[in-house]
Design a protein around this motif. Sequence first.
Motif, short mmCIF file in Angstrom:
data_model
loop_
_atom_site.label_atom_id
_atom_site.label_comp_id
_atom_site.label_asym_id
_atom_site.label_seq_id
_atom_site.Cartn_x
_atom_site.Cartn_y
_atom_site.Cartn_z
N ALA A 7 0.84 -1.21 0.00
CA ALA A 7 0.00 0.00 0.00
C ALA A 7 0.87 1.25 0.00
CB ALA A 7 -0.93 -0.01 1.21
N GLY A 8 1.98 1.19 0.75
CA GLY A 8 2.88 2.34 0.79
C GLY A 8 3.51 2.62 -0.56
N VAL A 9 3.93 1.58 -1.27
CA VAL A 9 4.51 1.75 -2.60
C VAL A 9 3.45 2.30 -3.56
CG1 VAL A 9 5.53 0.57 -4.58
CG2 VAL A 9 6.25 -0.04 -2.26
N MET A 10 2.24 1.77 -3.48
CA MET A 10 1.17 2.22 -4.36
C MET A 10 0.88 3.71 -4.17
SD MET A 10 -2.81 0.95 -4.50
CE MET A 10 -3.21 1.75 -2.92
N ASN A 11 0.98 4.20 -2.96
CA ASN A 11 0.65 5.60 -2.65
C ASN A 11 1.84 6.54 -2.75
OD1 ASN A 11 -2.12 5.16 -2.07
ND2 ASN A 11 -1.58 4.35 -0.06
N ASP A 12 3.02 6.01 -3.02
CA ASP A 12 4.22 6.82 -3.05
C ASP A 12 4.35 7.54 -4.40
OD1 ASP A 12 6.71 7.96 -2.93
OD2 ASP A 12 7.78 6.13 -2.35
N THR A 13 4.04 8.82 -4.41
CA THR A 13 4.04 9.56 -5.68
C THR A 13 5.44 9.81 -6.22
OG1 THR A 13 3.96 11.65 -4.44
CG2 THR A 13 1.86 10.71 -5.17
N SER A 14 6.47 9.48 -5.44
CA SER A 14 7.84 9.62 -5.95
C SER A 14 8.24 8.41 -6.80
CB SER A 14 8.83 9.78 -4.79
OG SER A 14 8.97 8.58 -4.05
N ARG A 15 7.45 7.34 -6.72
CA ARG A 15 7.75 6.14 -7.51
C ARG A 15 7.12 6.25 -8.89
NH1 ARG A 15 9.82 2.06 -4.06
NH2 ARG A 15 10.47 1.15 -6.04
N SER A 16 7.62 5.47 -9.83
CA SER A 16 7.06 5.49 -11.18
C SER A 16 5.64 4.93 -11.16
CB SER A 16 7.92 4.67 -12.13
OG SER A 16 7.78 3.28 -11.84
N ARG A 40 1.76 -1.83 -10.39
CA ARG A 40 2.08 -3.23 -10.08
C ARG A 40 1.94 -3.52 -8.58
NH1 ARG A 40 4.19 -5.88 -14.50
NH2 ARG A 40 4.84 -4.52 -16.21
N ALA A 41 2.24 -2.52 -7.75
CA ALA A 41 2.05 -2.70 -6.31
C ALA A 41 0.56 -2.86 -6.00
CB ALA A 41 2.63 -1.52 -5.55
N ALA A 42 -0.27 -2.05 -6.64
CA ALA A 42 -1.72 -2.18 -6.45
C ALA A 42 -2.20 -3.55 -6.91
CB ALA A 42 -2.44 -1.08 -7.23
N ALA A 72 -9.70 -1.04 3.71
CA ALA A 72 -10.11 -1.36 2.35
C ALA A 72 -10.74 -0.17 1.63
CB ALA A 72 -11.08 -2.54 2.36
N VAL A 73 -11.59 0.59 2.29
CA VAL A 73 -12.24 1.73 1.63
C VAL A 73 -11.19 2.77 1.25
CG1 VAL A 73 -13.84 3.65 1.94
CG2 VAL A 73 -14.46 1.38 2.78
N GLU A 74 -10.30 3.06 2.18
CA GLU A 74 -9.24 4.03 1.91
C GLU A 74 -8.35 3.56 0.76
OE1 GLU A 74 -5.22 5.49 4.20
OE2 GLU A 74 -7.07 5.31 5.39
N THR A 75 -8.10 2.27 0.73
CA THR A 75 -7.23 1.72 -0.32
C THR A 75 -7.89 1.81 -1.69
OG1 THR A 75 -6.20 0.21 1.26
CG2 THR A 75 -5.93 -0.31 -1.07
N THR A 76 -9.18 1.50 -1.77
CA THR A 76 -9.87 1.60 -3.06
C THR A 76 -9.92 3.05 -3.54
OG1 THR A 76 -12.03 1.68 -1.95
CG2 THR A 76 -11.25 -0.46 -2.71
N ASN A 77 -10.04 3.99 -2.60
CA ASN A 77 -10.00 5.41 -2.97
C ASN A 77 -8.62 5.77 -3.54
OD1 ASN A 77 -12.63 5.81 -2.14
ND2 ASN A 77 -12.06 6.56 -0.10
N SER A 78 -7.59 5.20 -2.95
CA SER A 78 -6.23 5.46 -3.44
C SER A 78 -6.04 4.91 -4.85
CB SER A 78 -5.20 4.82 -2.50
OG SER A 78 -5.24 5.44 -1.22
N VAL A 79 -6.68 3.79 -5.15
CA VAL A 79 -6.58 3.23 -6.49
C VAL A 79 -7.22 4.17 -7.51
CG1 VAL A 79 -7.23 1.32 -8.00
CG2 VAL A 79 -6.48 0.85 -5.67
N GLY A 87 -11.92 -11.58 -6.00
CA GLY A 87 -10.58 -11.10 -5.71
C GLY A 87 -10.51 -9.59 -5.74
N GLY A 88 -9.44 -9.03 -5.18
CA GLY A 88 -9.28 -7.59 -5.13
C GLY A 88 -9.59 -7.04 -3.75
N VAL A 89 -9.16 -5.80 -3.53
CA VAL A 89 -9.33 -5.17 -2.22
C VAL A 89 -10.80 -5.08 -1.83
CG1 VAL A 89 -8.96 -3.06 -0.91
CG2 VAL A 89 -7.18 -3.88 -2.47
N ALA A 90 -11.67 -4.77 -2.78
CA ALA A 90 -13.09 -4.59 -2.46
C ALA A 90 -13.78 -5.89 -2.10
CB ALA A 90 -13.81 -3.93 -3.64
#
Length: 479
Positions: free
Chosen positions: A273-282, A288-290, A305-312, A402-405
């Motif tokens: 989740a941290g890699v997915m939300n890290d805007t410094s990463r490509s 791929r982290a998501a 889970a709700v916060e994570t789907t919002n991040s996606v 499957g998936g966060v939701a």
Amino acid sequence: MFRPSRLFARAGGPQWTAVVWVTGLVAVTGWPLPAQEPGDETAQDGADEGPKPAGDAGRNAAWTKIEQDAEKSYREPLKTGGGFEAAARDFVAKKAMPQLANEANRLIIDRVRRKMREILVVGITDDRAFDDASKAVADAAVAIARNPEASTAARVNAMLLVGELRAKDNKDGTVWPAAVTQLAAVAGDATIDPSVRVAAMAGLVRHADVAKRTGGDRLTDFAKGARPAILAIVAEKPSADQPLVSDWLASRALSILTAVVKSSPKELAATLAGVMNDTSRSLDVRVRAASALGATVTPKSEIQAVETTNSVTELAVAVLEVDEGILRDRRYEQQMGGGGGGNGGGGGGGMMSPRPAMGMGMPGMGGGGMAATQLVPDQSLRRTAWRLVTLADAVLTEDGKGGVAALLSGDDKAASQAYAELYRKYGLELDEKRTDDVILEALSALRPGDEEEEAALPAGETEGAPAKPVDDNDPFGSK
């Protein structure tokens, strides 16, 4: 029925040409490695080796002598069923393998590496002798790769050789299974030169591909040998000096994470989740982290889970905004007299071919519409299509299992499913139609408070400078 693998094959991960560019392997291998998808062979035996360097460097006396000595003193006993004795081991470790570090072989090192595998391993009839010979080659190669005093050329080619070791039948697409641990140990070691780690990871990806195709014990053994390195790379902080190499390693590790981990414990889920939300990463790494998180998450992962789907959703918007940036810049170029397409803004896109505009009918044209210029390159649109479909599965797979939701219920799950369907819808439309207006439609649907008219304005009519164009030679996409 749509198959994500089709999009992946066309627009997924970086290819070897990108790796060569990122790491500078052109300079250390003698000539470029061929473009190929992960899992393909780096070089085929008997392939065209290209013109020999001036002065016929292929006739280097030391290497010529190794080839001559190998046939009589090394290969003949092993081809007739003999065991791998001390003399054979010495030949590998003390005579043959050091040729990778021989500066006289620098210009032909790619050819030497491939011939070395053929000479030292191919054709051994006894099973145990074959494994012993393969291990001797791999051990000697890893020793070279770990030696900081050796040249980068020698170290990189040593690890490429380990990744190219095949099964005893020498068939294309096979691997020597025991090499997994050595490849993983080098790929996961942050103290080793990044170029050497890339070479090791390329071999590890090849092993992952074979293991996933084969399944059973092969997949179990691969997971056991590769898991520590894969997890270490995923959790590794990006290199400030070589961020593109770090991103390539992370991208490859994330792409095979599901082969080594079936469910994410709390710590791994937090890392993903941290890699997915890290805007410094490509964006490639974040997507791929998501994907990895969505494929491995369980109730025991303890994520929000709700916060994570919002991040996606935020990530999906960021993906689309890359193409929107290209579109704005190229429209700005047109407005300023630069014309559409060409080799400007999009970085190597070439001339853009006209495509029918969607919903742009014109009297007198029989409903056929009028010609519109496709400003965003095909490569960018295909890549975006793959990313959107990948993010859709990360939120909720089509079967809803499957998936966060999948961790949600009621209205929260219904809302997340609606977003997943939008990602998938626009991803598929983009893959099929590849027109600029699909990008704008998707942004209008996903970006909070967005209006299509605002998104369609040229860069000169909006606040701020034109968005930075995408470089199509950057395998990870610009942000």
